[in-house]
Motif scaffolding. Structure first.
Motif, PDB file in Angstrom:
ATOM      1  N   ILE A   1       0.611  -1.179  -0.112  1.00 21.90           N
ATOM      2  CA  ILE A   1       0.152  -0.162  -0.560  1.00 21.90           C
ATOM      3  C   ILE A   1       0.845   0.904  -0.056  1.00 21.90           C
ATOM      4  O   ILE A   1       1.647   1.349   0.707  1.00 21.90           O
ATOM      5  CB  ILE A   1      -0.982  -0.049   0.881  1.00 21.90           C
ATOM      6  CG1 ILE A   1      -1.563  -1.749   0.986  1.00 21.90           C
ATOM      7  CG2 ILE A   1      -1.670   1.347   0.765  1.00 21.90           C
ATOM      8  CD1 ILE A   1      -2.988  -1.661  -0.270  1.00 21.90           C
ATOM      9  N   VAL A   2       0.955   2.295  -0.455  1.00 24.17           N
ATOM     10  CA  VAL A   2       1.766   3.116  -1.493  1.00 24.17           C
ATOM     11  C   VAL A   2       0.674   4.806  -1.125  1.00 24.17           C
ATOM     12  O   VAL A   2       0.635   4.893  -2.158  1.00 24.17           O
ATOM     13  CB  VAL A   2       2.693   3.070  -2.739  1.00 24.17           C
ATOM     14  CG1 VAL A   2       3.755   2.589  -1.483  1.00 24.17           C
ATOM     15  CG2 VAL A   2       2.165   3.062  -3.610  1.00 24.17           C
ATOM     16  N   LEU A   3       1.654   5.460  -0.710  1.00 25.33           N
ATOM     17  CA  LEU A   3       0.238   6.946  -0.873  1.00 25.33           C
ATOM     18  C   LEU A   3       1.033   7.934  -0.683  1.00 25.33           C
ATOM     19  O   LEU A   3       2.304   7.939  -0.835  1.00 25.33           O
ATOM     20  CB  LEU A   3      -0.254   7.405   1.079  1.00 25.33           C
ATOM     21  CG  LEU A   3      -0.456   9.501   0.670  1.00 25.33           C
ATOM     22  CD1 LEU A   3      -1.109   9.471  -0.046  1.00 25.33           C
ATOM     23  CD2 LEU A   3      -0.239   9.290   2.339  1.00 25.33           C
ATOM     24  N   LEU A   4       0.617   7.974  -2.707  1.00 25.07           N
ATOM     25  CA  LEU A   4       1.762   9.031  -3.601  1.00 25.07           C
ATOM     26  C   LEU A   4       1.351  10.297  -3.776  1.00 25.07           C
ATOM     27  O   LEU A   4      -0.130  11.015  -3.742  1.00 25.07           O
ATOM     28  CB  LEU A   4       2.086   8.406  -4.813  1.00 25.07           C
ATOM     29  CG  LEU A   4       1.918   7.006  -5.377  1.00 25.07           C
ATOM     30  CD1 LEU A   4       2.412   6.581  -5.945  1.00 25.07           C
ATOM     31  CD2 LEU A   4       3.390   6.394  -4.476  1.00 25.07           C
ATOM     32  N   LYS A   5       2.075  11.594  -3.286  1.00 29.12           N
ATOM     33  CA  LYS A   5       1.790  12.422  -3.886  1.00 29.12           C
ATOM     34  C   LYS A   5       2.497  12.816  -4.936  1.00 29.12           C
ATOM     35  O   LYS A   5       4.254  12.975  -4.978  1.00 29.12           O
ATOM     36  CB  LYS A   5       2.205  13.395  -1.938  1.00 29.12           C
ATOM     37  CG  LYS A   5       1.413  13.649  -1.147  1.00 29.12           C
ATOM     38  CD  LYS A   5      -0.158  13.286  -1.280  1.00 29.12           C
ATOM     39  CE  LYS A   5      -0.854  13.425  -0.103  1.00 29.12           C
ATOM     40  NZ  LYS A   5      -2.460  14.398  -0.254  1.00 29.12           N
ATOM     41  N   ASN A   6       2.239  14.252  -5.834  1.00 31.12           N
ATOM     42  CA  ASN A   6       2.863  14.354  -7.204  1.00 31.12           C
ATOM     43  C   ASN A   6       2.828  16.168  -6.789  1.00 31.12           C
ATOM     44  O   ASN A   6       2.315  16.471  -6.137  1.00 31.12           O
ATOM     45  CB  ASN A   6       1.455  14.668  -8.041  1.00 31.12           C
ATOM     46  CG  ASN A   6       2.397  15.140  -9.162  1.00 31.12           C
ATOM     47  OD1 ASN A   6       3.373  14.938  -9.479  1.00 31.12           O
ATOM     48  ND2 ASN A   6       1.329  15.106 -10.402  1.00 31.12           N
TER      49      ASN A   6
END
Length: 350
Positions: free
Chosen positions: A345-350
């Motif tokens: 599970i990964v939380l990604l921010k751009n």
């Protein structure tokens, strides 16, 4: 007219599930941002202590209580929540503080009227030595009129929590959501690739979703259901006619869910966040290589959202893929499913 709360700081204690302690902590901390701007936290074993600053919000105690309740009701891996009234190194020291009147029992966050009470204890470290709650009950009753004792359904439920330190608090909330009743195989149109409802909810909380979410590989609709249950507009896309049909059957009794049969890479509308479980495994009918699909997906959605919570097999080694993109990992954890599958599970921010 309700007056602003006199409490500058409200201290909460969350008893977290030990199934995945890091995920339990992160979903609680990140989703709290929706309701309060300033807070700090510390983790003591499975007890997450949160200090919420309320002096700059000009909120009444009632409105603060409602915000806290709404936040708690969306959590997946929190077992119980307490308003912490005091803490000490030992049970004896905590008892002395109560006897000396050093702990206030005046400002409760409670969804019941005062009238009856009980006091119980919980050993967070599963120590065999019991806490003598009768001594705490006597100490509290010396200067605070709490009415009669009710051991089955009290209005005020005091709890002594013992870990490496000792806390006394009022039990505000316990997990009653029937996640297990929404497991994939129990839905109207089940599918073997469906994820746990509890994990789906936690992923939504990691995204800090406030108004809407998009699942571009929605499958049978499990993530959409969890979004709907906490009041989000939930949009689902799947290129498979069969999966969209399943999703329609599974989500028909839930509100604010929109489904579209189309290629996820053709979506063009901006969204608050994306929460998705990418298609993989023997049941997946995608012809594209999974790594190439994810790279293209991340490229397309970099123009549509700033937040993605992605579930993929650990064997994919997502961090290596991300080096080729503009996305950065804010949080990551593994969730064991069975001997041949561990989800990343990964939380990604751009």
């Amino acid at each position: 007219m309700n007056q602003p709360s006199s409490l500058e700081i409200i201290v909460l204690g969350l008893e977290l599930s030990k199934t995945n302690l890091e995920l339990s902590k992160e979903e609680a901390i990140l989703s709290l941002k929706i309701y309060f701007e300033e807070y700090s936290f510390e983790l003591y074993d499975s007890l997450l202590i949160i200090n919420i600053q309320t002096n700059q919000t000009n909120l009444t105690l009632e409105s603060i209580s409602k915000r806290i309740r709404k936040w708690l009701d969306r959590l997946a891996f929190t077992k119980a929540a307490f308003q912490i009234l005091g803490r000490a190194k030992t049970s004896e020291d905590l008892l002395k503080q109560i006897i000396k009147g050093q702990i206030s029992f005046d400002s409760f966050i409670s969804w019941k009227k005062k009238g009856t009470f009980r006091i119980t204890s919980k050993n967070l470290l599963h120590e065999k030595r019991p806490i003598q709650v009768i001594d705490f009950a006597k100490a509290i009753s010396l200067y605070k009129d709490l009415g009669k004792v009710n051991l089955t359904n009290p209005d005020i439920d005091f709890t002594v929590l013992k870990g490496k330190e000792v806390w006394i608090g009022i039990k505000l909330w316990s997990q009653k959501d029937m996640f297990e009743n929404r497991r994939s195989h129990l839905l109207a149109a089940p599918h073997p690739t469906g994820m746990s409802p509890r994990l789906a909810r936690a992923m939504i909380n990691l995204a800090c979703a406030e108004k809407e979410l998009l699942d571009p590989f929605c499958g049978a609709g499990g993530i959409l259901i969890e979004g709907s249950l906490i009041g989000l507009n939930s949009i689902g896309i799947d290129f498979s006619k069969e999966m969209i049909h399943r999703a329609h059957l599974n989500t028909s009794q839930f509100e604010n869910i929109d489904l579209f049969e189309q290629d996820a890479l053709m979506w063009t509308k901006e969204v608050e966040c994306v929460v998705t479980d990418v298609p993989y495994g023997k049941s997946s009918k995608l012809d594209q290589d999974l790594k190439q699909l994810i790279l293209k997906f991340l490229e397309v959605y970099s123009n549509l959202t700033n937040t993605i919570v992605l579930c993929c097999p650990k064997t994919l080694k997502i961090r290596q893929l991300l080096k080729k993109t503009s996305w950065k990992v804010e949080f990551e954890c593994d969730v064991y499913v069975h001997s041949s599958l561990t989800r990343n599970i990964v939380l990604l921010k751009n």
